[in-house]
Write a protein that holds these residues in place. Structure first.
Motif, PDB file in Angstrom:
ATOM      1  N   ASP A  34      30.700  50.444  41.936  1.00  0.00           N
ATOM      2  CA  ASP A  34      29.420  49.992  42.476  1.00  0.00           C
ATOM      3  C   ASP A  34      29.564  49.035  43.650  1.00  0.00           C
ATOM      4  N   VAL A 217      26.415  56.229  34.203  1.00  0.00           N
ATOM      5  CA  VAL A 217      25.336  55.295  33.888  1.00  0.00           C
ATOM      6  C   VAL A 217      25.151  55.272  32.378  1.00  0.00           C
ATOM      7  N   VAL A 219      22.184  54.733  29.627  1.00  0.00           N
ATOM      8  CA  VAL A 219      20.747  54.640  29.421  1.00  0.00           C
ATOM      9  C   VAL A 219      20.479  54.590  27.916  1.00  0.00           C
ATOM     10  N   VAL A 226      26.234  61.044  36.489  1.00  0.00           N
ATOM     11  CA  VAL A 226      25.218  61.440  37.472  1.00  0.00           C
ATOM     12  C   VAL A 226      25.943  61.908  38.719  1.00  0.00           C
ATOM     13  N   TRP A 262      22.803  53.041  40.094  1.00  0.00           N
ATOM     14  CA  TRP A 262      22.054  52.774  38.869  1.00  0.00           C
ATOM     15  C   TRP A 262      21.854  51.269  38.763  1.00  0.00           C
ATOM     16  N   THR A 263      20.610  50.836  38.727  1.00  0.00           N
ATOM     17  CA  THR A 263      20.308  49.403  38.706  1.00  0.00           C
ATOM     18  C   THR A 263      20.180  48.842  37.300  1.00  0.00           C
ATOM     19  N   HIS A 266      16.575  51.724  37.285  1.00  0.00           N
ATOM     20  CA  HIS A 266      16.240  52.748  38.258  1.00  0.00           C
ATOM     21  C   HIS A 266      17.505  53.436  38.780  1.00  0.00           C
ATOM     22  N   LEU A 267      17.382  54.746  39.012  1.00  0.00           N
ATOM     23  CA  LEU A 267      18.416  55.499  39.701  1.00  0.00           C
ATOM     24  C   LEU A 267      17.960  55.660  41.146  1.00  0.00           C
ATOM     25  N   THR A 280      13.235  56.905  37.191  1.00  0.00           N
ATOM     26  CA  THR A 280      13.516  56.367  35.873  1.00  0.00           C
ATOM     27  C   THR A 280      13.993  57.501  34.978  1.00  0.00           C
TER      28      THR A 280
END
Length: 412
Positions: A34, A217, A219, A226, A262-263, A266-267, A280
């Motif tokens: 990142d 990511v 989730v 991704v 990826w925050t 949010h992507l 999302t």
């Protein structure tokens, strides 16, 4: 650019190895993939100037260097061969070098680009894994350079439309090596491979790849890979490669290049013609739902990949001949943008107090984080040729790759 005298050089050699507590930089965009640089690897203060400790001719390419256990590994080309080199971080001496044939004919429209390689190596356990522009995947013993195994994916690569060949950097997840290969003609594949042998453990088939590197990511406990294809964003179960979701993300030139960000909520995905979009991800009744929550057509990332801090995304946009921008992750609204003409590309790194931009014109710009406007603290000219590869920060030192060489710069 000044060079240290011999007495200073002796001191430099004692200081250039990152301390044991510093993180190694073992893959594309660092430990978290990142662009984040830990406090251990960030300079305590940025010096007035940077001196060159050493420079090694390595050949052309855009692959970024990686660092592990005091060694630097870099992938390059001396046409028609691709070259993998291990360099001692302390003094720039070559420890080992391996070469293999990788004849490659560029697409006729990619006249300005070098022939690669583009993908950044991955250091995993005691192996260095490289993916060449023709789809040749190799694992090398990090200590000796001995080739451990090879997977040749060149039969999946056709460059009649794919301008620049294979570009996605290998990824380590759930104990496997993940690689994305293919082309417009043959379609795309993502493989999960055994790092010890290269054997396929799972395989996904779909659209041909873009140029972006896949990321992992998490989730709500679900680990996902991704990846961008030539016309979509896909999410795969990191454990078995099963497709969980897909959303269209077309580009007329198939140039999906910027690494997804990826925050945590949010992507964020961007393209030079599509602008920047935020999605999302949520699971409902056993199925994953992908919802676009905002888009900003005025921020359009081309080859550059963004970083995030404190809810603010920092990026290089292709608008106005290159702009540095900062925008809100929740809304996409601009916080600030420079006037433009910042260059066609910039690599970004994030430290605890700064955002670092390295432009393709060899300008290294250190800007303050969390400010209401773009605020430069330091600016350096770091090379005499183009600098497209992402640099590596190692405390008071920085590795920079120029058009044909790799150098260590120091602020000591």
């Amino acid at each position: 650019m000044t060079y240290p005298n011999p007495a200073i050089l002796i001191v430099l050699l004692l200081l250039t190895v990152a301390p044991a507590s510093a993180q190694d930089w073992t893959q594309w965009r660092g430990p978290g993939r990142d662009g984040f640089v830990s406090a251990n690897n960030a300079p305590a203060t940025w010096p007035e100037k940077l001196d060159r400790a050493w420079r090694v001719e390595i050949g052309e390419g855009y692959s970024s260097p990686v660092v592990s256990a005091g060694r630097v590994f870099v992938h390059s080309r001396r046409d028609p061969e691709e070259v993998v080199t291990a360099i001692n971080l302390a003094d720039g001496k070559t420890l080992w070098q391996q070469k293999y044939q990788a004849g490659f004919k560029k697409n006729q429209y990619a006249v300005e680009m070098a022939k690669g390689p583009h993908a950044t190596p991955l250091v995993m356990d005691n192996a260095v894994i490289t993916l060449g522009v023709t789809g040749m995947l190799n694992a090398w013993d990090a200590a000796t350079g001995r080739r451990l195994w090879t997977r040749d994916f060149s039969t999946l690569i056709d460059t009649s439309k794919l301008f620049c060949g294979t570009a996605a950097s290998p990824l380590s997840v759930t104990g496997r090596v993940v690689v994305q290969v293919g082309s417009d003609i043959h379609g795309g594949k993502i493989f999960g491979l055994d790092p010890a042998t290269g054997a396929t453990q799972w395989e996904w088939t779909g659209l041909g790849p873009g140029y972006a590197s896949p990321v992992v990511v998490n989730v709500k406990g679900q680990s996902q890979i991704v990846a961008l294809t030539e016309g979509s964003i896909v999410g795969l179960d990191a454990a078995n490669g099963k497709e969980l979701w897909s959303v269209a993300f077309p580009d007329e030139w198939h140039e999906n290049i910027s690494t997804p960000l990826w925050t945590g909520t949010h992507l964020i995905v961007s393209g030079t013609r599509q602008g920047t979009h935020a999605f999302t991800l949520a699971e409902q009744n056993g199925k994953w739902q992908v919802t676009e929550v905002w888009k900003n057509p005025d921020v359009a990332m081309y080859m550059s990949s963004p970083v995030i801090a404190d809810g603010v995304v920092y990026a290089h946009s292709s608008k106005r001949k290159g702009q540095f921008v900062a925008f809100d992750e929740r809304t996409g609204a601009l916080r600030w943008a420079t006037e433009g003409r910042e260059g066609e590309h910039a690599s970004l790194l994030l430290t605890p107090r700064h955002v670092v931009f390295l432009t393709n014109g060899a300008d290294l710009i250190v800007a303050k984080r969390g400010t209401p406007a773009f605020t430069v603290e330091r600016r350096y000219e770091v090379a005499e040729s183009s600098t497209f590869a992402t640099p590596v920060l190692l405390g008071s030192n920085i590795l920079v790759r120029d058009a044909t060489g790799l150098m260590l710069l120091t602020g000591k």
